[in-house]
Design a protein around this motif. Structure first.
Motif, PDB file in Angstrom:
ATOM      1  N   GLU A   1      49.554 -27.553  16.581  1.00  0.00           N
ATOM      2  CA  GLU A   1      49.532 -28.503  17.607  1.00  0.00           C
ATOM      3  C   GLU A   1      47.843 -28.754  17.853  1.00  0.00           C
ATOM      4  N   MET A   2      46.836 -28.242  17.184  1.00  0.00           N
ATOM      5  CA  MET A   2      45.543 -28.750  17.366  1.00  0.00           C
ATOM      6  C   MET A   2      45.393 -29.825  16.183  1.00  0.00           C
ATOM      7  N   LEU A   3      46.174 -29.978  15.377  1.00  0.00           N
ATOM      8  CA  LEU A   3      46.009 -31.035  14.448  1.00  0.00           C
ATOM      9  C   LEU A   3      46.694 -32.397  14.587  1.00  0.00           C
ATOM     10  N   PRO A   4      46.252 -33.463  13.998  1.00  0.00           N
ATOM     11  CA  PRO A   4      47.036 -34.810  14.574  1.00  0.00           C
ATOM     12  C   PRO A   4      48.391 -34.756  13.789  1.00  0.00           C
ATOM     13  N   SER A   5      49.468 -35.504  14.434  1.00  0.00           N
ATOM     14  CA  SER A   5      50.810 -35.413  14.034  1.00  0.00           C
ATOM     15  C   SER A   5      50.902 -36.415  12.632  1.00  0.00           C
ATOM     16  N   PHE A   6      49.865 -37.166  12.504  1.00  0.00           N
ATOM     17  CA  PHE A   6      50.060 -38.202  11.351  1.00  0.00           C
ATOM     18  C   PHE A   6      49.605 -37.542   9.862  1.00  0.00           C
ATOM     19  N   LEU A   7      49.266 -36.233  10.049  1.00  0.00           N
ATOM     20  CA  LEU A   7      48.763 -35.842   8.511  1.00  0.00           C
ATOM     21  C   LEU A   7      49.731 -36.010   7.500  1.00  0.00           C
ATOM     22  N   PRO A   8      49.337 -36.113   6.368  1.00  0.00           N
ATOM     23  CA  PRO A   8      50.213 -36.360   5.122  1.00  0.00           C
ATOM     24  C   PRO A   8      50.708 -35.175   4.648  1.00  0.00           C
ATOM     25  N   GLU A   9      51.730 -35.331   3.985  1.00  0.00           N
ATOM     26  CA  GLU A   9      52.195 -33.999   3.151  1.00  0.00           C
ATOM     27  C   GLU A   9      51.144 -34.032   1.880  1.00  0.00           C
ATOM     28  N   ALA A  10      50.346 -33.048   1.920  1.00  0.00           N
ATOM     29  CA  ALA A  10      49.568 -32.880   0.830  1.00  0.00           C
ATOM     30  C   ALA A  10      49.025 -31.483   0.821  1.00  0.00           C
ATOM     31  N   LYS A  11      48.116 -31.062  -0.403  1.00  0.00           N
ATOM     32  CA  LYS A  11      47.675 -29.907  -0.599  1.00  0.00           C
ATOM     33  C   LYS A  11      46.002 -30.133  -0.218  1.00  0.00           C
ATOM     34  N   PHE A  12      45.441 -29.167   0.503  1.00  0.00           N
ATOM     35  CA  PHE A  12      44.101 -29.066   1.058  1.00  0.00           C
ATOM     36  C   PHE A  12      43.172 -27.989   0.710  1.00  0.00           C
ATOM     37  N   ARG A  13      42.079 -28.008   0.896  1.00  0.00           N
ATOM     38  CA  ARG A  13      41.045 -27.109   0.413  1.00  0.00           C
ATOM     39  C   ARG A  13      40.070 -27.156   1.797  1.00  0.00           C
ATOM     40  N   PHE A  14      39.862 -25.592   2.218  1.00  0.00           N
ATOM     41  CA  PHE A  14      38.689 -25.519   3.709  1.00  0.00           C
ATOM     42  C   PHE A  14      37.793 -24.740   2.906  1.00  0.00           C
ATOM     43  N   GLY A  15      36.621 -25.005   2.695  1.00  0.00           N
ATOM     44  CA  GLY A  15      35.685 -24.442   2.167  1.00  0.00           C
ATOM     45  C   GLY A  15      34.575 -23.882   3.433  1.00  0.00           C
ATOM     46  N   MET A  16      34.138 -22.909   3.477  1.00  0.00           N
ATOM     47  CA  MET A  16      32.961 -22.225   4.345  1.00  0.00           C
ATOM     48  C   MET A  16      32.052 -21.463   3.596  1.00  0.00           C
ATOM     49  N   ALA A  17      30.778 -21.882   4.240  1.00  0.00           N
ATOM     50  CA  ALA A  17      29.571 -20.813   3.343  1.00  0.00           C
ATOM     51  C   ALA A  17      28.873 -20.531   4.688  1.00  0.00           C
ATOM     52  N   ILE A  18      28.561 -19.197   4.806  1.00  0.00           N
ATOM     53  CA  ILE A  18      27.449 -18.638   5.801  1.00  0.00           C
ATOM     54  C   ILE A  18      26.388 -17.916   5.153  1.00  0.00           C
ATOM     55  N   SER A  19      25.282 -18.549   5.486  1.00  0.00           N
ATOM     56  CA  SER A  19      24.053 -18.243   4.740  1.00  0.00           C
ATOM     57  C   SER A  19      22.787 -17.893   5.788  1.00  0.00           C
ATOM     58  N   LYS A  20      21.994 -17.289   5.401  1.00  0.00           N
ATOM     59  CA  LYS A  20      20.456 -17.215   6.031  1.00  0.00           C
ATOM     60  C   LYS A  20      19.562 -18.233   5.123  1.00  0.00           C
ATOM     61  N   PRO A  21      18.717 -19.227   5.923  1.00  0.00           N
ATOM     62  CA  PRO A  21      18.231 -20.128   5.278  1.00  0.00           C
ATOM     63  C   PRO A  21      17.115 -19.558   4.350  1.00  0.00           C
ATOM     64  N   LYS A  22      16.636 -18.391   4.614  1.00  0.00           N
ATOM     65  CA  LYS A  22      15.356 -17.858   3.827  1.00  0.00           C
ATOM     66  C   LYS A  22      15.906 -16.750   2.779  1.00  0.00           C
ATOM     67  N   SER A  23      17.211 -16.230   3.232  1.00  0.00           N
ATOM     68  CA  SER A  23      17.574 -14.852   2.218  1.00  0.00           C
ATOM     69  C   SER A  23      18.964 -15.403   1.311  1.00  0.00           C
ATOM     70  N   GLY A  24      19.342 -16.533   1.556  1.00  0.00           N
ATOM     71  CA  GLY A  24      20.807 -16.995   0.893  1.00  0.00           C
ATOM     72  C   GLY A  24      21.943 -16.670   1.372  1.00  0.00           C
ATOM     73  N   MET A  25      22.993 -16.722   0.472  1.00  0.00           N
ATOM     74  CA  MET A  25      24.229 -16.410   0.855  1.00  0.00           C
ATOM     75  C   MET A  25      24.624 -15.250   1.557  1.00  0.00           C
ATOM     76  N   ILE A  26      25.469 -15.388   2.523  1.00  0.00           N
ATOM     77  CA  ILE A  26      26.221 -14.209   3.244  1.00  0.00           C
ATOM     78  C   ILE A  26      27.458 -14.020   2.670  1.00  0.00           C
ATOM     79  N   VAL A  27      28.173 -15.199   3.195  1.00  0.00           N
ATOM     80  CA  VAL A  27      29.632 -15.149   2.728  1.00  0.00           C
ATOM     81  C   VAL A  27      30.170 -16.429   2.261  1.00  0.00           C
ATOM     82  N   ARG A  28      30.823 -16.827   1.151  1.00  0.00           N
ATOM     83  CA  ARG A  28      31.356 -18.025   0.785  1.00  0.00           C
ATOM     84  C   ARG A  28      32.797 -17.650   0.606  1.00  0.00           C
ATOM     85  N   SER A  29      33.706 -18.945   1.150  1.00  0.00           N
ATOM     86  CA  SER A  29      35.201 -18.587   0.884  1.00  0.00           C
ATOM     87  C   SER A  29      35.620 -20.045   0.840  1.00  0.00           C
TER      88      SER A  29
END
Length: 194
Positions: A145-173
């Motif tokens: 319900e949060m998504l627009p109703s007109f989304l196409p039938e498709a495959k998607f990718r949701f990437g997320m990276a959490i990091s500390k600017p000076k220390s680098g990567m914490i989590v990447r998914s």
């Protein structure tokens, strides 16, 4: 005349109140999560991820244990739709200060809405610095319900990276999934004019 108009208005309000929760649940598609890849800096965080697909529904659970207090967290979000097999066209690419997002209600409304939806399903970070401790997301299901109703039938990718600017990567998914119109309550293909 006035009494009849008031009675008619009350009838419409009653109909809307009774049927709105039912109609609000009708979506012409389902979001199915198919795979999740992740990497965590084991000196900062211990991460366990579980993706379940049962009866056409995807549920995601994550257990997070932070091993130290984390300040000045940066968040990178990337969303793309598959254009050719294995190739994704980026729709959204944002980098923002996660601590600022938590403190200021008006910063980046799109990411804030997503994060607030995630918070409904677990015990996630609510302030910065992120204190060492245990956090979780339990049986999260994408709210179509949060998504627009007109989304196409498709495959998607949701990437997320959490990091500390000076220390680098914490989590990447990266979460892979698909928008499946055959799984929705009311398949739009029935309504085509051809």
């Amino acid at each position: 005349m006035r009494e009849e108009l008031t009675r008619s208005s009350c009838a419409w309000v009653l109909i809307l109140v009774v049927f709105m929760p039912v109609t609000g649940a009708w979506r012409s598609f389902k979001v199915i999560l198919t795979n999740i890849d992740f990497e965590a800096n084991d000196k900062i965080v211990d991460l366990n991820v579980d993706l379940q697909n049962e009866s056409g529904e995807s549920k995601l659970s994550i257990d997070i244990k932070t091993l130290e207090d984390i300040e000045d967290v940066q968040l990178m979000v990337d969303v793309g739709l598959e254009t050719d097999k294995g190739n994704f066209s980026t729709l959204i690419n944002r980098t923002l200060n996660f601590c600022k997002l938590l403190k200021q209600r008006n910063s980046d409304p799109l990411v804030r809405v997503i994060y607030e939806d995630l918070q409904k399903h677990g015990n996630l970070f609510k302030e910065c610095p992120i204190r060492s401790g245990t956090y979780s997301l339990t049986n999260y299901k994408v709210d179509e319900e949060m998504l627009p109703s007109f989304l196409p039938e498709a495959k998607f990718r949701f990437g997320m990276a959490i990091s500390k600017p000076k220390s680098g990567m914490i989590v990447r998914s990266t979460i892979y999934g698909r928008i499946d119109k055959s799984k929705g309550f009311d398949n739009l293909k029935r309504f085509s004019l051809g």
